[in-house]
Design a protein around this motif. Structure first.
Motif, PDB file in Angstrom:
ATOM      1  N   LYS A  98      65.187  66.234  44.893  1.00  0.00           N
ATOM      2  CA  LYS A  98      66.064  65.697  43.669  1.00  0.00           C
ATOM      3  C   LYS A  98      65.844  67.050  42.729  1.00  0.00           C
ATOM      4  O   LYS A  98      65.065  67.672  42.649  1.00  0.00           O
ATOM      5  CB  LYS A  98      65.509  64.390  43.011  1.00  0.00           C
ATOM      6  CG  LYS A  98      65.302  63.258  43.739  1.00  0.00           C
ATOM      7  CD  LYS A  98      65.004  62.184  42.883  1.00  0.00           C
ATOM      8  CE  LYS A  98      65.022  60.730  43.524  1.00  0.00           C
ATOM      9  NZ  LYS A  98      65.271  60.731  44.976  1.00  0.00           N
ATOM     10  N   PRO A  99      67.265  67.138  41.965  1.00  0.00           N
ATOM     11  CA  PRO A  99      67.339  68.232  41.030  1.00  0.00           C
ATOM     12  C   PRO A  99      66.055  68.335  40.087  1.00  0.00           C
ATOM     13  O   PRO A  99      65.533  67.142  39.639  1.00  0.00           O
ATOM     14  CB  PRO A  99      68.699  68.006  40.348  1.00  0.00           C
ATOM     15  CG  PRO A  99      69.524  66.966  41.385  1.00  0.00           C
ATOM     16  CD  PRO A  99      68.244  66.366  41.992  1.00  0.00           C
ATOM     17  N   ARG A 100      65.544  69.360  39.689  1.00  0.00           N
ATOM     18  CA  ARG A 100      64.482  69.550  38.894  1.00  0.00           C
ATOM     19  C   ARG A 100      64.992  70.713  37.740  1.00  0.00           C
ATOM     20  O   ARG A 100      65.538  71.654  38.136  1.00  0.00           O
ATOM     21  CB  ARG A 100      63.346  69.962  39.507  1.00  0.00           C
ATOM     22  CG  ARG A 100      63.018  71.120  40.124  1.00  0.00           C
ATOM     23  CD  ARG A 100      61.912  71.434  40.655  1.00  0.00           C
ATOM     24  NE  ARG A 100      61.686  72.665  41.634  1.00  0.00           N
ATOM     25  CZ  ARG A 100      61.868  73.911  41.005  1.00  0.00           C
ATOM     26  NH1 ARG A 100      61.543  74.192  39.634  1.00  0.00           N
ATOM     27  NH2 ARG A 100      61.852  75.156  42.000  1.00  0.00           N
ATOM     28  N   PRO A 101      64.316  70.553  36.749  1.00  0.00           N
ATOM     29  CA  PRO A 101      64.743  71.856  35.752  1.00  0.00           C
ATOM     30  C   PRO A 101      64.238  73.062  36.272  1.00  0.00           C
ATOM     31  O   PRO A 101      63.124  73.327  36.976  1.00  0.00           O
ATOM     32  CB  PRO A 101      63.948  71.572  34.411  1.00  0.00           C
ATOM     33  CG  PRO A 101      63.633  70.138  34.499  1.00  0.00           C
ATOM     34  CD  PRO A 101      63.544  69.820  36.030  1.00  0.00           C
ATOM     35  N   ILE A 102      64.834  74.208  35.753  1.00  0.00           N
ATOM     36  CA  ILE A 102      64.468  75.621  36.164  1.00  0.00           C
ATOM     37  C   ILE A 102      63.459  75.918  35.110  1.00  0.00           C
ATOM     38  O   ILE A 102      63.750  75.485  34.091  1.00  0.00           O
ATOM     39  CB  ILE A 102      65.850  76.550  36.179  1.00  0.00           C
ATOM     40  CG1 ILE A 102      66.786  76.226  37.031  1.00  0.00           C
ATOM     41  CG2 ILE A 102      65.362  77.922  36.164  1.00  0.00           C
ATOM     42  CD1 ILE A 102      68.114  76.801  37.102  1.00  0.00           C
ATOM     43  N   PRO A 103      62.439  76.411  35.769  1.00  0.00           N
ATOM     44  CA  PRO A 103      61.230  76.852  34.772  1.00  0.00           C
ATOM     45  C   PRO A 103      61.922  77.862  33.862  1.00  0.00           C
ATOM     46  O   PRO A 103      62.511  78.663  33.855  1.00  0.00           O
ATOM     47  CB  PRO A 103      60.030  77.594  35.635  1.00  0.00           C
ATOM     48  CG  PRO A 103      60.586  77.046  36.983  1.00  0.00           C
ATOM     49  CD  PRO A 103      61.848  76.946  36.966  1.00  0.00           C
ATOM     50  N   ARG A 104      61.322  77.863  32.435  1.00  0.00           N
ATOM     51  CA  ARG A 104      61.816  78.755  31.252  1.00  0.00           C
ATOM     52  C   ARG A 104      60.498  79.203  30.581  1.00  0.00           C
ATOM     53  O   ARG A 104      60.681  79.427  29.443  1.00  0.00           O
ATOM     54  CB  ARG A 104      62.615  77.719  30.276  1.00  0.00           C
ATOM     55  CG  ARG A 104      63.519  77.173  30.711  1.00  0.00           C
ATOM     56  CD  ARG A 104      65.197  77.992  30.973  1.00  0.00           C
ATOM     57  NE  ARG A 104      66.027  77.346  31.578  1.00  0.00           N
ATOM     58  CZ  ARG A 104      67.326  77.835  31.459  1.00  0.00           C
ATOM     59  NH1 ARG A 104      67.658  78.461  30.698  1.00  0.00           N
ATOM     60  NH2 ARG A 104      68.312  76.963  32.141  1.00  0.00           N
ATOM     61  N   ASP A 105      59.476  79.397  31.308  1.00  0.00           N
ATOM     62  CA  ASP A 105      57.991  79.958  30.649  1.00  0.00           C
ATOM     63  C   ASP A 105      57.923  81.194  30.650  1.00  0.00           C
ATOM     64  O   ASP A 105      57.147  81.851  31.246  1.00  0.00           O
ATOM     65  CB  ASP A 105      57.193  78.942  31.525  1.00  0.00           C
ATOM     66  CG  ASP A 105      56.986  79.481  32.949  1.00  0.00           C
ATOM     67  OD1 ASP A 105      58.177  80.176  33.207  1.00  0.00           O
ATOM     68  OD2 ASP A 105      56.011  79.200  33.798  1.00  0.00           O
TER      69      ASP A 105
END
Length: 146
Positions: free
Chosen positions: A130-137
């Motif tokens: 399932k789609p997941r957010p791209i890390p922005r850390d």
């Protein structure tokens, strides 16, 4: 092959793109006409296109769309293909990449012809697909807004 293309449109390699793959097609990759099978080129473009998104996604991803694919010139056995890519869009779960492919012909080393260009979109996925957010850390990559 584009009808607007001249048979030998020489060009220089892009300096504002990243070289992500180099490969030489072999006789087993030919179609019935003796040129390299378009599906083989498409598979290589998909591999090349995934290199830059992998830096953003840091995990599983999948090709979700081939937005555009243009065959400009035939690819031949023995051509040295150079695949250049750059990220054109970073969304919440997806990344779009432009890939340009240049052939260094077997008999004319040092001269390049753009043979293919494509735009592909990849989506970051979790273990269930399932789609997941791209890390922005704090990753400071071009096109990735903090």
């Amino acid at each position: 092959m584009s009808l607007e293309s001249s048979p030998n449109p020489e060009t220089t390699l892009p300096k504002d793109r990243e070289l992500v793959l180099k490969v030489i097609p072999m006789p087993a990759d030919c179609n019935a006409n003796g040129d390299i099978f378009g599906g083989w080129v498409m598979a290589q473009v998909d591999l090349a296109g995934a290199v830059l998104p992998a830096r953003y996604v840091r995990g599983r991803m999948a090709t979700v769309a081939v937005n555009q694919f243009i065959f400009k010139q035939p690819v031949r056995v023995g051509d040295i293909l150079s695949f250049f890519a750059h990220v054109t869009r970073v969304g919440r779960t997806s990344i779009t990449v432009q890939v340009e492919v240049y052939a260094e012909r077997f008999l004319t080393q040092g001269q390049y012809v753009k043979v293919t260009e494509a735009s592909l979109t990849y989506v970051a996925i979790d273990m269930e697909g399932k789609p997941r957010p791209i890390p922005r850390d704090g990753v400071n990559l071009p096109g990735l807004a903090g």
